[in-house]
Write an enzyme that holds these catalytic residues in place. Structure first.
Site, PDB file in Angstrom:
ATOM      1  CD  GLU A  86      -2.938  -1.040   0.114  1.00  0.00           C
ATOM      2  OE1 GLU A  86      -3.278   0.091  -0.295  1.00  0.00           O
ATOM      3  OE2 GLU A  86      -3.371  -2.105  -0.377  1.00  0.00           O
ATOM      4  CB  SER A 483     -47.961 -25.461  45.860  1.00  0.00           C
ATOM      5  OG  SER A 483     -49.238 -26.064  45.829  1.00  0.00           O
TER       6      SER A 483
END
Length: 880
Positions: A86, A483
């Site tokens: 690059e 319950s």
């Protein structure tokens, strides 16, 4: 000389005009140039990462995948590859490469096309942060100025590090750290030269040059990168030859998830969005740490999944997903093993065709799709979706009798051909190291566990699979609790004058309602009545009519107000007598919070699941400051608080080591005074209820003396083999909702099982003789051999038990501390009165000081069960 002067004049004028134009352009674009502050404090858009309390990654959220890396952690080969490809003169220019610009300008003059951008690495960085990709002259001019500006503000190393973390590399990977994970499932340090060169070649055109979308183009681009490295003498010829010859090894990888806990991750994500907003939460780089340890979460998930499969299997097999080939009806009609059903049918598919088909079958962990290749007498041969050939033995097939309804199952299969035929698509799963035929459970479940001392969530499971249903039943499903409400009703009774030895009549209730013309007849389940019974026994046996009578003794308004103390929403509490039987609907998280009040001595803590939030640099932004079960709260007040502080400090140090950051351990060292949770019931009340709940998870009395009786959750005591646990079952009408809630002094958990359709009940399971025959001496009480109507003990209890088996393994016995102002006296087992006897007709009971009985039992009131002929009580091994 005249011509030279003219040339100098023209050059001077041109230079002046150029300078003026350059200055003009600069002031024109100056508003678009980033400030020094922005450049010095560039913030990468990093996804939010969510961790367990011990630092294992659960999930990450954000469109852009980014794993920031320090420059010193980037392999030199990758840096060399990027620079060679690059910007080979990166360390020589000041953001603009004159040679590159001249080359691009010359190419433009020759071709008239913008083929070469001449962008340096710094210019690419400028474009990536502040500009678009459009090819215009003004954008290029801006790019040049911004690049020059960046070079004045940042060092070359800072620029390179920013670039490596910012650059787009395809498949939503931004930065080289994310690319390594996305394409190879590894960290940068674990990649070879060929893989590093592949990543270095991506910036030019990440969408078409990446090794997943375009493997051939990617390979050619990799060769270009390696050639540039060879030309720059950064690698040897041998390295070039070896790397160039490597095959393309990339494939799509997700985030490096260490533990799957999607229900927990979704809760934490939603909370972060609520705090920061969606965009900021997903891009701010937040590292969010849960209160949930990874081992605890895994134990809960495994317990829930196994429990739902157990329920599903005892109710029968619903058949294969589909058939790829063959005639299932004709094959099932022929139950005799033949050559044809021992080998693949003539029209059987090829392995490639099978795998292609299986790839499209829905897959939920731990299920694996498979195709049946051959059916033998007592086994089947299969090919699974992972390409593995397996033989499923009879022990892993014989549970699969036919499902008829939720309450009816077919006959036990005699051969494998009674279950499936060749060509069938089925599911497999592993259980205890062996593969077995399976199916996606239709039943749903939820599980949540918290630390009772401060409300920190320790595990949360919202269903069988988040990818099957994202509805979190642990926090969103309000279901009747049955319950499970009784411990809170009994707590209210104790606060209003009852004791554990109070005698209540366990007899049928028949109340006529003149307004409706209907009689209310609450019944016990099963419909058995013991007559006068002590409060402890009534809760342990979960006597419905006793709960109703206690409510009447207190009054509905008093009972409702007492229930509100446990954090239940007043709007969800029915204001009628059915509230005593659990007709109110609450979420598992609400139930476990209420249970924690009993476990921690009466304090109402607030559940929370985010422990701390760190920024992308590892700095603690905020840490939860919960309320604790102490009043007053000093650092030496409770041993639990001190232990928790030490644990937090250990985790903080672990995070610091993992993140390489300076996490401020000093925050923990300050030993801040903890905030006190509101105490909603007395510690004495909490202890008495907890002790009754201990009775409910064990066998009580003496079998030989005929004082033996079972609590409804007795399997927990038999399997966990410890007495420092307490629990309560819960079952609603027609078993539409089943619960099991219980605790150790340091851990509270609630399990729920039911169908998402509240009108569908859990049904019943008949005896599967195949399972009993295999292990006749030891009935599997938490597996598929349980029969009869489903209830809290059978359907939900096993999940709680399996979870606690893991969590309490090697945990020392730790009974609840006995509060002051409690006394323990010997009472008569039948009447609850004081006694001078010391035989099996007596027992010791706890009382709040001043409430213990003052009257002694008379001899003619003493009942000796050993002298009676009642043999109704059965050992657990005799119950089917």
């Amino acid at each position: 000389m005249k011509h030279i002067k003219l040339l100098i004049l023209l050059i001077s004028i041109g230079s002046l005009v150029g300078a003026v134009a350059l200055v003009g352009i600069y002031f024109y674009i100056k508003p678009d140039l980033p400030s020094v502050t922005v450049l010095k404090d560039v913030r990468l858009q990093t996804p939010m990462r969510i961790y367990t309390h011990d630092g294992k990654l659960i999930s990450q959220y954000g469109v852009k995948r980014r794993i920031p890396v320090k420059l010193e952690d980037v392999p030199q080969d990758l840096i060399n590859a990027v620079l060679a490809t690059e910007d080979s003169r990166f360390y020589e220019h000041y953001g603009i490469d004159p040679i590159g610009l001249a080359r691009a300008a010359f190419n433009l003059l020759l071709t008239g096309e913008k083929q070469q951008g001449a962008s340096t690495l710094t210019m690419q960085l400028a474009r990536g942060f502040f500009l678009s990709r459009e090819k215009t002259y003004i954008r290029k001019i801006k790019e040049v100025f911004i690049a020059w500006h960046i070079e004045q503000v940042l060092s070359k190393e800072e620029i390179l590090e920013l670039y490596l973390n910012k650059v787009e590399l395809g498949h939503r990977a931004f930065g080289v750290g994310a690319a390594a994970q996305v394409y190879y499932g590894k960290s940068l340090q674990d990649l070879d030269l060929a893989q590093l060169a592949t990543i270095a070649g991506l910036p030019k055109a990440p969408s078409v040059l990446n090794p997943i979308s375009g493997p051939e183009r990617s390979k050619e681009r990799r060769r270009v990168v390696l050639l540039r490295m060879l030309d720059e003498e950064l690698i040897t010829q041998a390295q070039f030859d070896e790397a160039s010859a490597q095959p393309v090894s990339a494939k799509k990888h997700g985030a490096e998830i260490e533990i799957g806990a999607p229900y927990l991750a979704d809760l934490m994500y939603s909370e972060m969005v609520k705090i920061y907003g969606k965009e900021e939460a997903e891009t701010g780089g937040y590292q969010v740490y849960s209160t949930v340890p990874s081992a605890t979460q895994q134990a809960a998930q495994q317990a829930v999944v196994r429990n739902l499969h157990d329920y599903d299997e005892r109710h029968g097999y619903r058949g294969p997903v589909s058939y790829l080939w063959g005639n299932p009806d004709s094959q099932k009609a022929n139950k005799e093993p033949t050559k044809q059903n021992q080998s693949p049918a003539n029209d059987a598919w090829s392995e490639k065709e099978i795998l292609n088909a299986l790839a499209h079958v829905t897959r939920y962990y731990p299920l694996v799709p498979a195709a049946v290749l051959a059916v033998n007498e007592k086994s089947i041969d299969v090919l699974d979706a992972d390409g593995e050939r397996r033989t499923i033995t009879w022990e892993n097939l014989d549970w699969a009798r036919a499902y008829i309804t939720d309450s009816r199952q077919g006959d036990e299969p005699e051969t494998a051909n009674d279950i499936v035929s060749a060509g069938a698509v089925i599911y497999l799963r592993q259980q205890e190291g062996e593969w077995r035929i399976s199916q996606i459970p239709e039943v749903a479940g939820a599980f949540v566990a918290i630390n009772p001392h401060n409300g920190a969530v320790q595990a949360i499971v919202g269903g069988y699979s988040f990818y099957q249903s994202q509805f979190n039943r642990a926090t969103q499903a309000k279901r009747q609790v049955g319950s499970n409400i009784k411990p809170f009703i009994y707590s209210g009774a104790i606060e209003n004058g009852y004791t554990l030895a109070s005698i209540i009549n366990d007899a049928p209730i028949n109340q006529w309602n003149a307004a409706t013309g209907v009689a209310w007849r609450p019944q016990n389940s099963p419909a058995e009545y013991d007559g006068p019974i002590r409060l402890r026994v009534a809760l342990g046996k979960s006597k419905n009519v006793v709960s109703v009578r206690l409510l009447r003794g207190m009054g509905i308004d008093v009972a409702v107000k007492h229930l509100e103390k446990f954090g239940f929403n007043p709007d969800d509490i029915p204001h009628d007598e059915t509230v005593s039987l659990g007709s109110g609907s609450h979420t598992p998280l609400e139930v476990v919070r209420a249970m924690s009040v009993i476990a921690n001595g009466g304090f109402l803590v607030q559940p929370f699941f985010i422990d701390r939030v760190l920024n992308e640099k590892g700095k603690v932004l905020w840490k939860t400051d919960p309320v604790w079960d102490c009043n007053p709260c000093s650092d030496n007040e409770r041993s639990e608080a001190a232990v928790a502080t030490r644990e937090d400090a250990d985790v903080e140090a672990l995070l610091a080591a993992q993140l390489g950051s300076e996490v401020a351990l000093g925050q923990e060292a300050e030993q801040k005074t903890k905030k006190s949770a509101p105490q909603v019931i007395s510690s004495q009340n909490a202890f008495l209820v907890a002790d009754m709940m201990r009775t409910g998870v064990r066998a009580n009395g003496d079998w030989n003396k005929k004082t033996y009786w079972l609590g409804t959750g007795w399997r927990a005591r038999n399997l966990l083999q410890r007495t420092d646990i307490a629990g309560k079952t819960g079952t609603t009408n027609d078993s539409r909702d089943t619960w099991f809630s219980g605790f150790h002094r340091d851990l509270v958990a609630t399990a729920w099982v039911g169908f998402d359709d509240p009108n569908r009940n859990l049904g019943r399971a008949t005896r599967n003789q195949n399972l009993i025959n295999r292990n006749p001496e030891k009935f599997n009480w938490i597996g598929n051999a349980m029969i009869g109507a489903e209830d809290g003990a059978k359907a939900a209890g096993p999940a709680w038990i399996r979870f606690m088996q893991v969590m309490l393994d090697d945990v020392p016995y730790a009974p609840m501390p006995i509060p002051d102002d409690l006394v323990r006296v010997r009472i008569d087992r039948t009447t609850g009165k004081l006694t001078r006897r010391t035989d099996h007709t007596t027992l010791f009971e706890y009382f709040l000081q001043g409430t213990q009985p003052t009257v002694y039992v008379r001899d003619d009131e003493v009942v000796d069960p050993a002298q009676e002929d009642d043999n109704s009580a059965l050992e657990p091994e005799e119950i089917f």
